[in-house]
Enzyme design. Structure first.
Site, PDB file in Angstrom:
ATOM      1  N   GLU A  22       0.838  -1.208   0.000  1.00 26.36           N
ATOM      2  CA  GLU A  22       0.000   0.000   0.000  1.00 26.36           C
ATOM      3  C   GLU A  22       0.871   1.254   0.000  1.00 26.36           C
ATOM      4  OE1 GLU A  22      -1.231   1.916   3.291  1.00 26.36           O
ATOM      5  OE2 GLU A  22      -0.815   0.345   4.766  1.00 26.36           O
ATOM      6  N   LYS A 155      -3.559  -1.636  14.212  1.00 27.15           N
ATOM      7  CA  LYS A 155      -2.688  -0.668  14.865  1.00 27.15           C
ATOM      8  C   LYS A 155      -3.017  -0.557  16.346  1.00 27.15           C
ATOM      9  CE  LYS A 155      -3.712   1.795  11.422  1.00 27.15           C
ATOM     10  NZ  LYS A 155      -3.999   2.807  10.433  1.00 27.15           N
TER      11      LYS A 155
HETATM   12  N1  PSU Z   1      -0.290   1.237   9.113  1.00 24.96           N
HETATM   13  C1  PSU Z   1       0.743   2.084   9.355  1.00 24.96           C
HETATM   14  N2  PSU Z   1       0.679   3.330   8.844  1.00 24.96           N
HETATM   15  C2  PSU Z   1      -0.404   3.754   8.102  1.00 24.96           C
HETATM   16  C3  PSU Z   1      -1.471   2.854   7.854  1.00 24.96           C
HETATM   17  C4  PSU Z   1      -1.363   1.623   8.392  1.00 24.96           C
HETATM   18  O1  PSU Z   1       1.692   1.721  10.032  1.00 24.96           O
HETATM   19  O2  PSU Z   1      -0.433   4.894   7.653  1.00 24.96           O
HETATM   20  C5  PSU Z   1      -2.641   3.303   7.018  1.00 24.96           C
HETATM   21  C6  PSU Z   1      -3.140   2.153   6.155  1.00 24.96           C
HETATM   22  O3  PSU Z   1      -3.184   2.609   4.832  1.00 24.96           O
HETATM   23  C7  PSU Z   1      -4.528   1.875   6.666  1.00 24.96           C
HETATM   24  C8  PSU Z   1      -4.956   3.247   7.104  1.00 24.96           C
HETATM   25  O4  PSU Z   1      -5.357   1.336   5.671  1.00 24.96           O
HETATM   26  O5  PSU Z   1      -3.784   3.724   7.774  1.00 24.96           O
HETATM   27  C9  PSU Z   1      -6.196   3.226   7.970  1.00 24.96           C
HETATM   28  O6  PSU Z   1      -6.693   4.527   8.071  1.00 24.96           O
HETATM   29  P1  PSU Z   1      -8.157   4.754   8.677  1.00 24.96           P
HETATM   30  O7  PSU Z   1      -8.027   4.369  10.108  1.00 24.96           O
HETATM   31  O8  PSU Z   1      -8.430   6.218   8.483  1.00 24.96           O
HETATM   32  O9  PSU Z   1      -9.074   3.879   7.889  1.00 24.96           O
END
Ligand code: PSU
Ligand code: MN
Length: 300
Positions: A22, A155
């Site tokens: 990604e 996370k």
């Molecule tokens: N994991 C990381 N850094 C990130 C992300 C994940 O260590 O930036 C990103 C991924 O792209 C994941 C997104 O899909 O954060 C999720 O964001 P949200 O919680 O707004 O859906």
């Protein structure tokens, strides 16, 4: 039309292993220049395992599956704006010929459309703390697309019990990779036990093959704990997370901006340690994803 890089297209046509990556982690998840270093290192790690990497992003309206070095460099460049696109945003940024980094949800849809089954990242999105209505589209996408995301679990900033419940409701299979407890990105432990475990790339590939070829089911979260040498103690990480949430609240940050804000805050307050851990665990996920991709190719 999706633009699949030549090398990726050749590998897919030959039935050779390909791993999707990604781009949000690069554009919005890590500071420069660590983000560029990681983007390149992830690709190198996948290659060293004999697979082909495919970093996914939208560049000037082109849905790119596989970026060249210049593409990676612009993605990581803080002076070039890449929006953060989830699955729902992709059609808009493509139609408007804009640039966007893709989250897990957008990346997995594009990977599936290109025929890629394995995908590596750091930690996935989930249900946010304090606001159970803020649920990452990562979860619904995982439930829909037949792609396996190798990550170090959700996370740590998230509400982990609610995230696990949501994954269960959405029928996403969570496979512990050599572990019985859900890892939570920086931390190897979460206090949440997992029902399913595999101990090798071969075992993982056999489960994926059964799930997709026999049962025609959706996505899988392969939960691969951060390597011991870089993992962080939960109590320490919890302190940072509490501070990060307090800062987000007083700054009025919510919704899409919340995850990048929390990650940036933790990167700072940890004195860079969290960034180093995030990079190391993402690299470890890339390695495992490439190994599973290779084993999976031998089954189909
Ligand atoms: N994991 C990381 N850094 C990130 C992300 C994940 O260590 O930036 C990103 C991924 O792209 C994941 C997104 O899909 O954060 C999720 O964001 P949200 O919680 O707004 O859906
Ligand atoms: Mn959200």
């Amino acid at each position: 039309m999706i633009e699949i890089a030549e090398e990726v297209r050749d590998a897919l046509a030959e039935g050779a292993p390909v791993v999707a990556l990604e781009s949000t982690i690069i554009a919005h998840g890590l500071p420069y220049p660590e983000n560029l270093k990681l983007g390149k290192a992830l690709e190198a790690e996948i290659r060293s395992q004999g697979a082909v990497p495919a970093t996914i992003a939208v560049v000037d309206g082109r849905a790119c599956v596989g970026l060249d070095t210049a593409g990676l460099e612009s993605l990581a460049n803080p002076e070039i704006h890449f929006a953060k696109a989830g699955a729902a945003d992709s059609s808009v940024v493509i139609a408007k010929k804009a640039c966007a980094a893709t989250t897990v949800s957008a990346t997995s849809s594009l990977a599936a459309a290109a025929g890629i089954r394995l995908f590596a990242t750091g930690g996935i999105g989930g249900v946010h703390r304090g606001d159970p209505s803020d649920v990452s589209a990562d979860l619904l996408s995982l439930s829909r697309v037949p792609v396996a995301v190798v990550s170090a679990g959700p996370k740590a900033i998230l509400d982990l019990p609610r995230t696990v419940e949501a994954l269960e409701s959405l029928a996403v299979l969570v496979l512990g990779y050599g572990c019985d407890e859900l890892p939570a990105s920086y931390c190897r432990d979460s206090g949440i036990s997992l029902e399913h475990r595999v101990d090798s790339a071969q075992q993982a590939a056999e489960v994926l093959h059964t799930r997709w070829q026999l049962l025609d089911q959706g996505g899988v979260l392969v939960a691969n704990p951060a390597p011991e040498e870089v993992a962080m103690p939960r109590e320490l990480v919890e302190q940072w997370i509490e501070k990060a949430h307090a800062a987000a609240e007083s700054a009025g940050i919510s919704r899409k901006a919340l995850t990048p804000f929390l990650l940036q805050f933790i990167a700072k307050v940890s004195g860079g340690d969290a960034v180093a851990t995030n990079c190391a665990l993402a690299l470890n996920n890339a390695k495992v994803a490439a190994q599973i991709a290779a084993a999976y190719c031998n089954l189909v």
